[in-house]
Each structure stands twice: as C-alpha cells, then as structure tokens.
Design a protein around this motif. Structure first.
Motif, mmCIF file in Angstrom:
data_model
loop_
_atom_site.group_PDB
_atom_site.id
_atom_site.type_symbol
_atom_site.label_atom_id
_atom_site.label_comp_id
_atom_site.label_asym_id
_atom_site.label_seq_id
_atom_site.Cartn_x
_atom_site.Cartn_y
_atom_site.Cartn_z
ATOM 1 N N CYS A 32 -75.371 75.322 -76.495
ATOM 2 C CA CYS A 32 -75.169 74.105 -77.610
ATOM 3 C C CYS A 32 -75.269 72.865 -77.037
ATOM 4 N N GLY A 37 -69.028 72.583 -78.615
ATOM 5 C CA GLY A 37 -70.033 73.486 -79.456
ATOM 6 C C GLY A 37 -69.761 74.792 -78.728
ATOM 7 N N LYS A 40 -66.450 76.322 -79.057
ATOM 8 C CA LYS A 40 -66.501 76.825 -80.563
ATOM 9 C C LYS A 40 -66.897 78.253 -80.386
ATOM 10 N N TYR A 205 -68.518 70.510 -84.498
ATOM 11 C CA TYR A 205 -68.559 71.612 -83.155
ATOM 12 C C TYR A 205 -69.138 73.042 -83.908
ATOM 13 N N GLU A 206 -68.513 73.425 -84.851
ATOM 14 C CA GLU A 206 -68.975 74.936 -85.522
ATOM 15 C C GLU A 206 -70.360 74.766 -86.080
ATOM 16 N N ASP A 208 -72.533 72.889 -84.542
ATOM 17 C CA ASP A 208 -73.375 72.844 -83.490
ATOM 18 C C ASP A 208 -73.672 74.375 -82.862
ATOM 19 N N ALA A 209 -72.298 75.171 -82.968
ATOM 20 C CA ALA A 209 -72.433 76.474 -82.614
ATOM 21 C C ALA A 209 -73.214 77.623 -83.417
ATOM 22 N N THR A 212 -77.028 76.805 -82.748
ATOM 23 C CA THR A 212 -77.470 77.406 -81.509
ATOM 24 C C THR A 212 -77.660 78.875 -81.436
#
Length: 449
Positions: A32, A37, A40, A205-206, A208-209, A212
């Motif tokens: 991430c 991230g 997360k 962050y979610e 971003d996760a 990825t």
C-alpha cells in the motif's frame, strides 16, 4: 452467523508471517501507499465473512479499481506530518487578529518548533482535504460500485462537517497567511474536529487498501471469485488453481458438488498433496474476505467456516500426544459442524500419530461419518489407500497426486488426477540413499569395536 476460522488454520495456510515460513498470503497484498493502508489490509484479512452482499460489494469495488485506477494523492510522509501536528499539544493558536499577529511577529525572524509544526502540518492537511474532496467527486459516477460510492459519500460528509470554510479545500493552497493559519488551527485541534479527521483518514486507508488489492490482481494474475447464493449443498469450481508461493506452479482444477462433497486424496510423499491442500485452503479463505484468488476462475458456495489440519504437533504443555491432539482437533471440528454447519474442512494425513491399525480404523470411521454431512465440504488426504475399496459406492471422490516412473526414477507431475495411488515409492528413496549398505557398514563397524 459469523464465519469461523481459528489460529491453527491461519498458521496452516501461512496467512500471516510465522516462524515456520518466509511466505505469507498477506505479503501478496501489503504494498500500500501508506503503512495505515497495510494495517487496513490486515484488518480486512482478520475478518472473513459469510455475508453474500458484503463479499460481492468488496469484490465489485476491487474489480472497478482494477480497471479504473484511482490516483490516491497520499503518502506516508504526508500522513506522518499531519498526525504529528494533530497530536502536538503545544503552540495552539487563537483565531483573533491581535493574538494571531503577535504570534506571527514573534515567529517571523526566529520561528519556534511549535509554530513550524502547525504551519507544515496544517498545510499538508489542507492539501489532503483538497485531494480527498476531488476523490469524493470522482466516486459519484453512476458506474461506481456500492462500496466505493459509500466511501465517497463518507469523505464528502466528513469534510463538510469540519468547521472551516469550503474555499480552503476546494482549491490547492500551499501557503496560508498568518490569520488564516491561526483561525483554522483554533478549530482543527479540538476533539470534535479530530474525531472527524480520524474517521476521514480511516476511509482513505480503506481506499488505499482496496486499490492495492486491485493492483495485485493484475501484477499476480489473480482472479476475483464468483459467489453462489442460497445454495444448501457445497458447489465449487476452481480452474487453474495454484499456490502463490511456488514459482511457475503447476495449475490444477477442482470441482466439488453434492455428488462428491468429500474428496479422499492419496499420493506419494513429495507428490504435492500438502501444497495442493494449502492452495485450496488459501483460495477458499481469500474468497471469504472478498479478495482475488490464485486461480484462472473460481465459483463457490459461501461457507460458514474454514478449518484445516495440515500441521499438527504434540501439545506438551497440556500433556497431549500427537494422536490425542489429532483426536481433539476432530472433536473440535465436529462440535463446529453441529453449531455452524456448512464448513469447508481440510485434513492432511489424519491420525498419522498412531499405529497403522488404529489409524486405518479411525480414518475409516471419520470419513464414513463426514460423507453423510452433505452441507459441508471435506478434503482428506491419507496414505491408507486400502480404505478406498469401501468408499467406492459412496459419494466420495477418489483423487490422487500423480507421479510417474521413468527409468526406475519417480517423476512428479504435481497434477491432480482421478483414482487412487497404488504404487508407493518410499522404498525407492531408501535404496537411492544407500540405506541398506549403510546399515551393513554400521553393523560391521560395531563388530570391529
């Protein structure tokens, strides 16, 4: 009803890093943009689900991001500066002109550390709010899947609730005058605003996760599973299944349905049974967190749990032998089948901790019993191939990992085939390593002494 998976299964499948392996499934998805991230991703991986809608919404979000890559304008260094500022308890500014001017003049020629933290942190925060606001607008399109639309709405609502003028975040401002700096700081580092900001960061962050994970689909040539809803009996089709830790892994196909909900797997040592079982377990697990799986195609029933017994050891602390540990594991599994039902079960070389007679009787008893539990799926590997004669007229699929003999040497194809392994190759390795000769030499050496 929650999805059941225990620590033993997590370790068997190397979902997270452990001392037994350098590989972890988490490693596939951890690249991430931010450390948060990555956290997360771990959080997602620790919460498998049996909710059809939830799994589909996550899968659809990942499928969308695979094609419509979102440029998330966020970096670890930026987040660190912002969080340091928000948690900085000193140098809070006041929003009136007089106090703002006094502080500004004090810091004009000899800037304090506190004033620098506010200036840099707040500047980065406004840049982040700007990019987040633009991101929320981009997620408003009709084709955006439900989960991403929800995240976009959450971003816009959280930013709108902050007690700052919209003009500060709808355009990119890299510098603030001293009065604006004081006014914004006076209302940002208060509990209500901090709560809103931390909620906003969690949404980012979610995203971003999810981005990825979507990138990993392409990079690792994974596939997103298809879910079957409201099916009483297990129904699974996996094409091109492989273990993600094995370079140039051989791919296999697997079909499980009401006619063969139990698979009895045989095969010689080194033929790839354990790797196949782990591959299947990883695919079932990833499907139940809405993640892509290591296969060309996967269609699956949604289960209420996944339990594996691939690596089991003596429990010295509780005074349990290897065999008794296996028995207790089966007991735990049966209680779970009674409570949860619809469990995917993988057992590798069951009851190998006892003598061959007891192992044969116990394995036969358990396999017969599991074959009658139609709403769950079972894959059981064993070397006790003499049991297969009694299984032929039951709804049990007899499969084996193939090996061939060429010039009296075993060749492992790592292919899953129908039927049972009949010819063992254990003695080949005994003779290949000169064990009979070494025994003779050892005997002569003892006599010479």
């Amino acid at each position: 009803m929650s999805f059941e998976i225990d620590a033993h299964t997590y370790n068997d499948l190397n979902i997270f890093q452990n001392h037994k392996s350098d590989f972890s499934v988490y490693d596939l998805f951890k690249n991430c943009k931010t450390i948060y991230g990555r956290q997360k991703v771990q959080e997602m991986m620790r919460k498998p689900s049996n909710d059809f809608q939830f799994l589909n919404e996550r899968k659809n979000a990942i499928a969308y991001l695979r094609k419509q890559h979102i440029k998330l304008d966020i970096e670890d260094s930026q987040i660190d500066l912002i969080l340091h500022y928000l948690k900085h308890g000193k140098g809070k500014l006041r929003g009136n002109l007089v106090d703002a001017l006094v502080v500004y003049l004090k810091n004009k020629f000899n800037e304090t550390q506190d004033y620098y933290v506010v200036k840099i942190g707040l500047g980065n925060l406004l840049l982040l709010l700007n990019s987040s606001y633009l991101l929320s607008i981009s997620l408003e399109t009709l084709e955006t899947p439900t989960r991403l639309k929800e995240l976009g709405i959450a971003i816009k609502k959280l930013i709108a609730q902050l007690p700052i003028d919209k003009s500060y975040y709808i355009s990119k401002k890299t510098k603030l005058n001293f009065l604006d700096l004081s006014k914004i700081d006076a209302v940002i580092r208060v509990s209500k605003s901090l709560k809103l900001l931390y909620e906003l960061f969690d949404v980012l962050y979610e995203i971003d996760a999810l981005q990825t994970i979507a990138d990993t689909v392409v990079q690792r040539e994974l596939t997103l599973p298809e879910y079957l809803n409201n099916t009483t009996n297990p129904n699974i089709i996996i094409e091109g299944l492989y273990h993600p830790a094995i370079s140039s892994a051989v791919k296999n196909n697997l079909t499980i349905n009401h006619q063969n909900h139990l698979t009895f797997l045989s095969g010689s040592n080194m033929a790839g049974k354990s790797s196949l079982l782990k591959s299947i377990g990883i695919a079932i697990y990833l499907a139940h967190i809405g993640f892509p799986v290591p296969a060309l195609r996967m269609q699956t029933t949604i289960f209420n749990g996944l339990i594996t017994t691939i690596n089991i050891a003596d429990n010295v602390q509780n005074g349990l032998s290897h065999y008794l540990s296996e028995v207790m594991r089966v007991k735990y599994l049966l209680n779970l089948l009674i409570e949860k039902q619809k469990i995917f079960v993988i057992l590798d070389e069951l009851f190998k901790g006892t003598n061959s007679k007891d192992a044969s009787e116990a394995t036969g008893l358990v396999v017969d019993g599991f074959s009658k539990i139609k709403n769950s799926a079972f894959i059981i590997s064993s070397h006790i191939t003499e049991l297969t004669e009694r299984f032929k007229n039951q709804n049990i699929s007899l499969m084996h990992m193939e090996h061939l003999m060429e010039s009296d040497k075993p060749i492992f194809t790592y292919q899953l085939k129908k039927g049972v392994t009949k010819d063992g190759i254990g003695m080949y390795f005994i003779h290949n390593e000169n064990i009979p000769k070494l025994l003779s030499f050892a005997e002569k050496a003892s006599l010479n002494n």
